[in-house]
Design a protein around this motif. Structure first.
Motif, PDB file in Angstrom:
ATOM      1  N   LEU A 139      15.624  90.603 112.433  1.00 13.51           N
ATOM      2  CA  LEU A 139      14.961  91.779 111.865  1.00 13.51           C
ATOM      3  C   LEU A 139      13.433  91.633 111.961  1.00 13.51           C
ATOM      4  N   VAL A 140      12.936  90.394 111.941  1.00  9.73           N
ATOM      5  CA  VAL A 140      11.486  90.187 112.094  1.00  9.73           C
ATOM      6  C   VAL A 140      11.062  90.592 113.509  1.00  9.73           C
TER       7      VAL A 140
ATOM      8  N   GLN B  85      22.690  88.408 117.603  1.00 10.97           N
ATOM      9  CA  GLN B  85      21.267  88.030 117.554  1.00 10.97           C
ATOM     10  C   GLN B  85      20.685  87.984 118.967  1.00 10.97           C
ATOM     11  N   ALA B  86      21.432  87.394 119.894  1.00  9.83           N
ATOM     12  CA  ALA B  86      20.964  87.340 121.284  1.00  9.83           C
ATOM     13  C   ALA B  86      20.815  88.757 121.847  1.00  9.83           C
ATOM     14  N   ALA B  87      21.762  89.626 121.501  1.00 12.60           N
ATOM     15  CA  ALA B  87      21.710  91.010 122.003  1.00 12.60           C
ATOM     16  C   ALA B  87      20.486  91.739 121.445  1.00 12.60           C
ATOM     17  N   VAL B  88      20.165  91.475 120.169  1.00 15.69           N
ATOM     18  CA  VAL B  88      18.989  92.122 119.565  1.00 15.69           C
ATOM     19  C   VAL B  88      17.703  91.611 120.242  1.00 15.69           C
ATOM     20  N   ILE B  89      17.635  90.309 120.506  1.00 14.59           N
ATOM     21  CA  ILE B  89      16.437  89.768 121.170  1.00 14.59           C
ATOM     22  C   ILE B  89      16.264  90.414 122.548  1.00 14.59           C
ATOM     23  N   GLU B  90      17.362  90.507 123.312  1.00 15.85           N
ATOM     24  CA  GLU B  90      17.286  91.152 124.636  1.00 15.85           C
ATOM     25  C   GLU B  90      16.838  92.601 124.510  1.00 15.85           C
TER      26      GLU B  90
ATOM     27  N   PRO C 208      24.655  92.194 108.484  1.00 13.76           N
ATOM     28  CA  PRO C 208      23.803  93.328 108.073  1.00 13.76           C
ATOM     29  C   PRO C 208      22.399  93.325 108.694  1.00 13.76           C
ATOM     30  N   ARG C 209      21.758  92.159 108.787  1.00 14.27           N
ATOM     31  CA  ARG C 209      20.383  92.141 109.320  1.00 14.27           C
ATOM     32  C   ARG C 209      20.379  92.457 110.815  1.00 14.27           C
ATOM     33  N   GLU C 210      21.409  91.991 111.519  1.00 14.37           N
ATOM     34  CA  GLU C 210      21.493  92.289 112.956  1.00 14.37           C
ATOM     35  C   GLU C 210      21.751  93.783 113.160  1.00 14.37           C
ATOM     36  N   HIS C 211      22.621  94.359 112.306  1.00 16.46           N
ATOM     37  CA  HIS C 211      22.895  95.799 112.411  1.00 16.46           C
ATOM     38  C   HIS C 211      21.619  96.613 112.191  1.00 16.46           C
TER      39      HIS C 211
END
Ligand SMILES: Cc1cc2nc3c(=O)[nH]c(=O)nc-3n(C[C@H](O)[C@H](O)[C@H](O)COP(=O)(O)O)c2cc1C
Length: 191
Positions: A61-62, A129-134, A167-170
């Motif tokens: 989320l950061v 998490q990896a998907a969010v970073i990408e 939740p944070r990844e969502h």
């Protein structure tokens, strides 16, 4: 190719104002290289205050927040350099700039490790998490990337988010997708 570690880099302006940005740290022997594109606040700060803190966090989320306008994450003063440590970082490196390789597009700041702090255990890989970073990287390059590539990759990353996110990844995913959709809102889709 050297390994690159994605982290949250904190720098300080000449007036002591803390700046937070996701950046890739490039391995270079015993040290690390920070390579900010021009123009950027991180680059200006590294010139005026030649220190940085690399914060390693699994709080995606950061990353997503920094790219969508929320940059006021809590920090505390670093111990050995003029800088700030991100609260909640699993570990951090306090870095001092030793030399600068000038470049018109992307100067490279070669840094030495002054101090290393470990705060919490790594809890294992998470695909969301990896998907969010990408997706955060895509979201930071929308002006440079073809829309079709962005939409294809987004569809693929969504699978990992749906299957494995907390939740944070969502929430990180939601704000990044909102940013990307906003960007394309006024551009007609290619036929
Ligand atoms: C995972 C990740 C890695 C990034 N790595 C870099 C980098 O190495 N260099 C860079 O200039 N921008 C990078 N970006 C984009 C910056 O975070 C973004 O442009 C940021 O606003 C930097 O500009 P600023 O210092 O003015 O805030 C990255 C973004 C993400 C999500």
């Amino acid at each position: 190719m050297p390994i690159i570690r994605e982290c949250i880099v904190t720098t300080q302006s000449a007036e002591g104002r803390v700046h937070i940005a996701p950046l890739g740290l490039i391995e270079a022997g015993e040290g690390w290289v920070i390579a900010p594109f021009r123009p950027s606040t991180t680059l200006d700060n590294l010139r005026s205050t030649p220190f940085a803190v690399a914060n390693f966090t699994d709080d995606v989320l950061v990353f997503a927040g920094c790219l969508t306008g929320k940059k006021d994450w809590p920090t505390r003063p670093a111990e050995h350099v003029s800088g700030a440590v991100l609260e909640g970082a699993l570990s951090h490196l306090e870095l001092a700039v030793e030399s600068v390789e000038e470049d018109e597009l992307r100067p490279r700041f070669h840094c030495r490790i002054v101090h290393e702090g470990n705060h919490a255990p790594f809890k294992g890989f998470n695909r969301a998490q990896a998907a969010v970073i990408e997706t955060a990287i895509l979201a930071s390059r929308l002006k440079m990337l073809p829309r079709e590539k962005v939409e294809t990759e987004l569809a693929y990353h969504q699978i990992a988010v749906e299957k494995t996110a907390g939740p944070r990844e969502h929430e990180a995913w939601r704000i990044l997708v909102e940013k990307i959709e906003d960007f394309y809102k006024h551009i007609p889709a290619a036929k």
